[in-house]
Design a protein around this motif. Structure first.
Motif, PDB file in Angstrom:
ATOM      1  N   ASN A   1       0.956  -1.391   0.010  1.00 54.10           N
ATOM      2  CA  ASN A   1       0.061  -0.084  -0.022  1.00 54.10           C
ATOM      3  C   ASN A   1       0.897   1.181  -0.020  1.00 54.10           C
ATOM      4  OD1 ASN A   1      -2.547  -1.498  -0.084  1.00 54.10           O
ATOM      5  ND2 ASN A   1      -2.638  -1.355   2.186  1.00 54.10           N
ATOM      6  N   PHE A   2       1.978   1.197   0.881  1.00 55.84           N
ATOM      7  CA  PHE A   2       2.749   2.377   0.743  1.00 55.84           C
ATOM      8  C   PHE A   2       3.491   2.506  -0.615  1.00 55.84           C
ATOM      9  CE2 PHE A   2       2.230   2.368   5.229  1.00 55.84           C
ATOM     10  CZ  PHE A   2       2.591   3.518   5.729  1.00 55.84           C
ATOM     11  N   GLU A   3       3.832   1.389  -1.048  1.00 55.94           N
ATOM     12  CA  GLU A   3       4.479   1.668  -2.629  1.00 55.94           C
ATOM     13  C   GLU A   3       3.567   2.082  -3.706  1.00 55.94           C
ATOM     14  OE1 GLU A   3       5.708  -2.217  -3.420  1.00 55.94           O
ATOM     15  OE2 GLU A   3       7.592  -2.015  -2.622  1.00 55.94           O
ATOM     16  N   GLN A   4       2.293   1.679  -3.447  1.00 50.41           N
ATOM     17  CA  GLN A   4       1.215   2.145  -4.486  1.00 50.41           C
ATOM     18  C   GLN A   4       1.048   3.603  -4.221  1.00 50.41           C
ATOM     19  OE1 GLN A   4      -2.814   0.230  -3.816  1.00 50.41           O
ATOM     20  NE2 GLN A   4      -3.798   1.811  -4.980  1.00 50.41           N
ATOM     21  N   TYR A   5       1.327   4.253  -3.274  1.00 51.68           N
ATOM     22  CA  TYR A   5       0.989   5.782  -3.205  1.00 51.68           C
ATOM     23  C   TYR A   5       2.344   6.643  -3.125  1.00 51.68           C
ATOM     24  CZ  TYR A   5      -3.754   4.304  -1.883  1.00 51.68           C
ATOM     25  OH  TYR A   5      -4.949   3.783  -1.724  1.00 51.68           O
ATOM     26  N   GLY A   6       3.517   6.066  -3.342  1.00 54.49           N
ATOM     27  CA  GLY A   6       4.671   6.433  -3.486  1.00 54.49           C
ATOM     28  C   GLY A   6       5.125   7.150  -2.038  1.00 54.49           C
ATOM     29  N   LEU A   7       4.908   6.370  -1.268  1.00 56.54           N
ATOM     30  CA  LEU A   7       5.125   6.724   0.505  1.00 56.54           C
ATOM     31  C   LEU A   7       6.233   5.989   1.091  1.00 56.54           C
ATOM     32  CD1 LEU A   7       1.265   7.101   1.767  1.00 56.54           C
ATOM     33  CD2 LEU A   7       2.946   9.100   0.890  1.00 56.54           C
ATOM     34  N   LEU A   8       7.108   5.311   0.447  1.00 56.43           N
ATOM     35  CA  LEU A   8       7.984   4.239   1.095  1.00 56.43           C
ATOM     36  C   LEU A   8       8.791   5.075   1.683  1.00 56.43           C
ATOM     37  CD1 LEU A   8       8.791   1.212  -1.315  1.00 56.43           C
ATOM     38  CD2 LEU A   8       7.950   1.224   0.966  1.00 56.43           C
ATOM     39  N   ASP A   9       9.357   6.483   1.336  1.00 51.25           N
ATOM     40  CA  ASP A   9      10.269   7.144   2.195  1.00 51.25           C
ATOM     41  C   ASP A   9       9.540   7.397   3.417  1.00 51.25           C
ATOM     42  OD1 ASP A   9       8.344   8.806   1.028  1.00 51.25           O
ATOM     43  OD2 ASP A   9       9.515  10.598   1.044  1.00 51.25           O
ATOM     44  N   ARG A  10       8.452   7.212   3.775  1.00 45.75           N
ATOM     45  CA  ARG A  10       7.774   7.451   5.094  1.00 45.75           C
ATOM     46  C   ARG A  10       7.419   6.099   5.798  1.00 45.75           C
ATOM     47  NH1 ARG A  10       4.137  12.053   2.320  1.00 45.75           N
ATOM     48  NH2 ARG A  10       6.092  13.176   1.269  1.00 45.75           N
ATOM     49  N   TRP A  11       7.917   5.211   5.194  1.00 49.58           N
ATOM     50  CA  TRP A  11       7.433   3.895   5.828  1.00 49.58           C
ATOM     51  C   TRP A  11       8.516   3.671   7.078  1.00 49.58           C
ATOM     52  CZ3 TRP A  11       4.873  -0.841   5.189  1.00 49.58           C
ATOM     53  CH2 TRP A  11       5.356  -2.047   5.646  1.00 49.58           C
ATOM     54  N   GLY A  12       8.243   3.370   8.220  1.00 48.72           N
ATOM     55  CA  GLY A  12       8.936   3.152   9.463  1.00 48.72           C
ATOM     56  C   GLY A  12       9.192   1.899   9.407  1.00 48.72           C
ATOM     57  N   ASP A  13       8.700   1.504  10.879  1.00 46.33           N
ATOM     58  CA  ASP A  13       8.990  -0.020  11.118  1.00 46.33           C
ATOM     59  C   ASP A  13       7.695  -0.721  11.220  1.00 46.33           C
ATOM     60  OD1 ASP A  13      10.064  -2.568  11.639  1.00 46.33           O
ATOM     61  OD2 ASP A  13      11.040  -2.004  13.315  1.00 46.33           O
ATOM     62  N   PHE A  14       7.221  -1.979  11.003  1.00 43.73           N
ATOM     63  CA  PHE A  14       5.953  -2.553  11.291  1.00 43.73           C
ATOM     64  C   PHE A  14       6.283  -4.169  11.707  1.00 43.73           C
ATOM     65  CE2 PHE A  14       4.877   0.863   8.684  1.00 43.73           C
ATOM     66  CZ  PHE A  14       3.448   1.055   8.829  1.00 43.73           C
ATOM     67  N   PHE A  15       5.919  -4.446  12.760  1.00 40.70           N
ATOM     68  CA  PHE A  15       6.154  -5.358  13.594  1.00 40.70           C
ATOM     69  C   PHE A  15       5.043  -6.323  14.407  1.00 40.70           C
ATOM     70  CE2 PHE A  15       6.990  -1.532  15.972  1.00 40.70           C
ATOM     71  CZ  PHE A  15       6.458  -1.871  17.144  1.00 40.70           C
ATOM     72  N   VAL A  16       5.215  -7.600  14.899  1.00 46.40           N
ATOM     73  CA  VAL A  16       4.239  -8.209  15.450  1.00 46.40           C
ATOM     74  C   VAL A  16       4.343  -7.905  16.965  1.00 46.40           C
ATOM     75  CG1 VAL A  16       3.374 -10.594  16.153  1.00 46.40           C
ATOM     76  CG2 VAL A  16       4.021  -9.799  13.740  1.00 46.40           C
ATOM     77  N   ALA A  17       3.253  -7.590  17.518  1.00 45.24           N
ATOM     78  CA  ALA A  17       3.248  -7.162  19.128  1.00 45.24           C
ATOM     79  C   ALA A  17       1.765  -6.720  19.516  1.00 45.24           C
ATOM     80  CB  ALA A  17       4.275  -5.995  19.246  1.00 45.24           C
ATOM     81  N   ASP A  18       1.621  -6.791  20.808  1.00 46.74           N
ATOM     82  CA  ASP A  18       0.342  -6.216  21.107  1.00 46.74           C
ATOM     83  C   ASP A  18       0.605  -4.966  22.203  1.00 46.74           C
ATOM     84  OD1 ASP A  18       0.195  -7.220  23.883  1.00 46.74           O
ATOM     85  OD2 ASP A  18      -0.359  -9.143  23.163  1.00 46.74           O
ATOM     86  N   LEU A  19      -0.203  -4.294  22.540  1.00 51.01           N
ATOM     87  CA  LEU A  19       0.005  -3.290  23.682  1.00 51.01           C
ATOM     88  C   LEU A  19       0.559  -3.708  24.832  1.00 51.01           C
ATOM     89  CD1 LEU A  19      -0.634  -0.494  22.630  1.00 51.01           C
ATOM     90  CD2 LEU A  19      -2.608  -0.548  24.224  1.00 51.01           C
ATOM     91  N   THR A  20       0.357  -4.865  25.410  1.00 51.42           N
ATOM     92  CA  THR A  20       0.996  -5.331  26.523  1.00 51.42           C
ATOM     93  C   THR A  20       1.842  -5.937  26.378  1.00 51.42           C
ATOM     94  OG1 THR A  20      -0.252  -7.516  26.509  1.00 51.42           O
ATOM     95  CG2 THR A  20      -1.331  -5.646  27.595  1.00 51.42           C
ATOM     96  N   ASN A  21       2.687  -6.385  25.111  1.00 48.18           N
ATOM     97  CA  ASN A  21       3.786  -6.889  24.948  1.00 48.18           C
ATOM     98  C   ASN A  21       4.503  -6.121  23.762  1.00 48.18           C
ATOM     99  OD1 ASN A  21       3.935  -9.587  26.552  1.00 48.18           O
ATOM    100  ND2 ASN A  21       1.595  -9.353  25.775  1.00 48.18           N
ATOM    101  N   THR A  22       5.091  -5.231  23.945  1.00 46.22           N
ATOM    102  CA  THR A  22       5.691  -4.272  22.857  1.00 46.22           C
ATOM    103  C   THR A  22       7.003  -4.252  23.183  1.00 46.22           C
ATOM    104  OG1 THR A  22       5.457  -2.196  21.806  1.00 46.22           O
ATOM    105  CG2 THR A  22       5.257  -2.131  24.120  1.00 46.22           C
TER     106      THR A  22
END
Length: 465
Positions: A256-277
């Motif tokens: 989705n970020f590639e589709q809109y040309g926003l990869l330069d604003r792609w940070g980090d995306f990872f598996v976690a939940d709010l109580t285990n971050t």
């Protein structure tokens, strides 16, 4: 300078909060002079025409802004002309040689072409000598008619509730709805937030260039994409990594970020939940935006074992082959209460947001007053806005908070708050919305009738598989 805001007639309770958030972003002093939710026309005061243009350039709910020239509260055109002669004629001097056109904007009514022409020609006394050009003129003068609502088949009244005249200054950013339309997006799910509300949420959270914006229930990435459009560096996590990875390539959050040309604003995306971050509990985030799961279709879950003493769970934790790093591994989960989740969201925001940083998150509420869920509070967070989106049997709120500086927070109040945290061990504990949904909302709903919008039944990012 007094101006007329022409709103889109949707999401009425969101309109003023969005304008106020944009005023904070642009450092503009805005005073609301006249506003009612049953009308798309709002009178405001701003320092200058440039400030007015800056105010709406990224607004999603405002169609346009106009310099205020005249007003007829009686709704009579003759009274409007009287006001024009008193105040607007001197305003015409800079535009006497400019090309121009007149436009008519009617709310709750339509006028045939001859009536429209008659209204336009009634302003012939103005000292406008330029050419009349219908396409892209130098100036556009708009007559706004605010008619009362009437049921179908009811005769129209003799005149509108009020009439206004304004000179167009700038348009809002509603064209972004077409750019980010979910129907054109490569990767979505049944719980993806629609583009309009995602962009409005990003505005309320003050997403901007250089800001760090995090979504702890990222799903297919609607909020990070909206925040990235406004220049923020987007971060996100989800309890189910399959939501983030998708099928890979274009059918993923990164796609989705590639589709809109926003990869330069792609940070980090990872598996976690709010109580285990894995995020450091320090105050470094500028904004948090999220639509947490409501726990309707399934009970809420967090990472962890229901019975951690079981040998199999211990073996997973101590395994030497590290199969838990495999993309096929699904981590164990345990039940989580809804109200405890709300507490955890606010506590997380208090620990992570910088001073004046914002959190904007969605939560459900019943329409029945007896079933309504209270707006959660935290001593370190100030409520900035509460916006409501109604559905058929229930509604949901977008609640926005601002982080209060530590030197303005009472430590005793914080300590008292922490002693009142919710707890719960099962899916149904402390989740009155889930109980209301099944026992109250569906009770009178005909078979096949929808109870909400695209996200109506559940926003569970953890259930998007």
């Amino acid at each position: 300078m007094d101006c007329i805001l022409r709103f889109s007639q949707v999401h009425e309770s969101f309109r003023i909060p969005e304008i106020q958030a944009l005023a904070v972003l642009e450092n503009i002093q805005v005073k609301i002079l006249d506003y009612r939710q049953d009308s798309p026309f709002c009178l405001i005061n701003v320092p200058s025409a440039d400030a007015a243009r800056a105010l709406v350039r990224r607004s999603i709910l405002c169609q346009s802004i106009h310099e205020f020239w005249a007003h007829a509260p009686s709704g009579l055109l003759s009274d409007l002309h009287h006001d024009v002669r008193q105040r607007a004629t001197p305003l015409c001097e800079p535009y006497t040689e400019s090309s121009f056109k007149f436009a008519l904007d009617t709310f709750h009514h339509t006028r045939p072409h001859p009536e429209r022409l008659a209204i336009f020609n009634s302003f012939s006394y103005l000292p406008l000598k330029g050419a009349i050009i219908l396409e892209n003129p130098d100036e556009t003068f708009t007559v706004f008619e605010d008619w009362p609502f009437r049921p179908p088949g009811t005769p129209v009244g003799p005149h509108p509730r009020r009439i206004l005249l304004g000179r167009l200054l700038a348009h809002g950013a509603r064209d972004l709805l077409h750019v980010y339309d979910l129907k054109k997006r490569g990767y979505i799910s049944t719980t993806s937030m629609d583009s309009e509300l995602a962009l409005v949420t990003a505005n309320l959270a003050l997403a901007r260039p250089g800001a760090l914006v995090y979504d702890p229930f990222v799903g297919t990435g609607s909020f990070p994409v909206a925040a990235a459009h406004f220049g923020a560096l987007a971060l996100g996590s989800d309890i189910d990594g399959r939501c983030i990875r998708g099928a890979g390539g274009p059918r993923s959050v990164r796609g989705n970020f590639e589709q809109y040309g926003l990869l330069d604003r792609w940070g980090d995306f990872f598996v976690a939940d709010l109580t285990n971050t894995p995020l450091a509990r320090r105050r470094w985030l500028d904004a948090i935006v999220c639509d947490p799961p409501y726990g309707v279709r399934e009970g809420l879950r967090v990472l962890g074992a229901r019975k951690p003493e079981r040998a199999g769970v211990l073996a997973v934790a101590s395994s030497t082959d590290r199969f838990w790093k495999s993309s096929q591994f699904i981590p164990p989960k345990k039940p989580y209460s809804f109200l405890a989740m709300l507490d955890d969201i606010l506590e997380f925001a208090a620990q992570m947001l910088v001073d004046q940083g914002r959190i904007s998150f969605w939560m459900p509420t019943a329409n029945d007053e007896d079933q309504e869920l209270a707006v959660p509070t935290h001593p370190c967070l100030e409520i900035v806005a509460v916006c409501v989106q109604p559905f058929n049997k229930w509604s949901r709120r977008l609640i926005t908070y601002s982080r209060i500086p530590d030197d303005q927070v009472d430590p005793e109040t914080v300590a008292a708050y922490q002693r009142t945290q919710h707890a719960g061990k099962t899916a149904d504990e402390l989740n009155p919305f889930r109980e209301s949904y099944f026992k109250r909302f569906k009770k009178d709903t005909p078979e096949g009738e929808a109870d909400g919008g695209q996200n109506g039944q559940d926003q569970a990012r953890s259930e998007c598989s």
